[in-house]
Write an enzyme that holds these catalytic residues in place. Sequence first.
Site, PDB file in Angstrom:
ATOM      1  N   ASP A  73      -7.143  -3.603  17.199  1.00  0.00           N
ATOM      2  CA  ASP A  73      -7.830  -4.663  17.929  1.00  0.00           C
ATOM      3  C   ASP A  73      -7.650  -6.053  17.306  1.00  0.00           C
ATOM      4  OD1 ASP A  73      -8.809  -2.442  19.251  1.00  0.00           O
ATOM      5  OD2 ASP A  73     -10.878  -3.152  19.282  1.00  0.00           O
TER       6      ASP A  73
ATOM      7  N   HIS B 240      -8.119  -2.891  12.941  1.00  0.00           N
ATOM      8  CA  HIS B 240      -7.921  -4.285  13.342  1.00  0.00           C
ATOM      9  C   HIS B 240      -6.680  -4.866  12.657  1.00  0.00           C
ATOM     10  CE1 HIS B 240     -12.221  -3.600  14.111  1.00  0.00           C
ATOM     11  NE2 HIS B 240     -12.131  -4.562  14.999  1.00  0.00           N
TER      12      HIS B 240
END
Length: 291
Positions: A114, A259
Amino acid sequence: MLSDRQITSRRLLLVAAGMSLLGIAGCRGPAEGGGGGAAEGAEAAGPPGPGAVPGSADPSPPAEPSPSPSPSAAPSPTAAPSVPPPVARALTAAETRPVYELDAERRVVALTIDDGPDPRHTPTVLALLEQYGIRATFFLIGENAVEHPGLVREIAARGHHIANHTWSHPDLRSLSESKVREELERTSDLLHRSTGKVPTWFRAPGGDWSSTSLKVSADLGMRPMAWSVDPRDWARPGTGVITDRILKDVRPGAIVLNHDGGGDRSQTVAALKTYLPVLIDSGYRFTAPPG
Ligand SMILES: [Zn+2]
């Protein structure tokens, strides 16, 4: 947590709805930016079937919405004016609810990355995924994607799945429907222009779903994907902690949250180098939606 009876009845409903592969949990997962441990509310999926990847689960409607780019219409920045507008397919009611886990009876993991793209980390992540032959899902932020169009195209060109993580990463629960629509639509339009594909999956920032964001994402033909394993790598707890949390919490059907943007993600990158080969050696395979 749900009782066994609730889970059983929900599974029956899912089967009745034709959701043979994906687990749908009704409650919120942990917050991406400050929630508790992983996998709260995660629920095992229904019976197994072939090809347990999100997006190919429902046998009745087409697995992927059109349009797909024609062979002669290779995506490029200059192609933007001629790209047709996205056409969203209608989702079933079950498809409008967040997916927390995949089929628990198959030894598969969906790796989701992400907040990128980010030139500091995304290229290294891509190289690692290539090294291990892994397809992942990248939930891109529009503001970052517009800054780094080459990275967006590279992610897509390497066969990974590109998905919508809003334009500016706001808390969607605090926005009006029109603002939520703008966040999602603008991002989908950009990713469509960049890759030639209309995003079919969406993730709310922080996993903070709302009825409005679920409605808007459904209107735009995107299914919501949550996660079941959150190592809280965004908080930079140390490479060893990230690695340990993932290896402790992963189980068949897990959706792992990592992430590659939003700050210094060098710990995440280092953890990937450690835990990916461990999972592979443990017999896990990685999956991502088609496209
Ligand atoms: Zn995020």
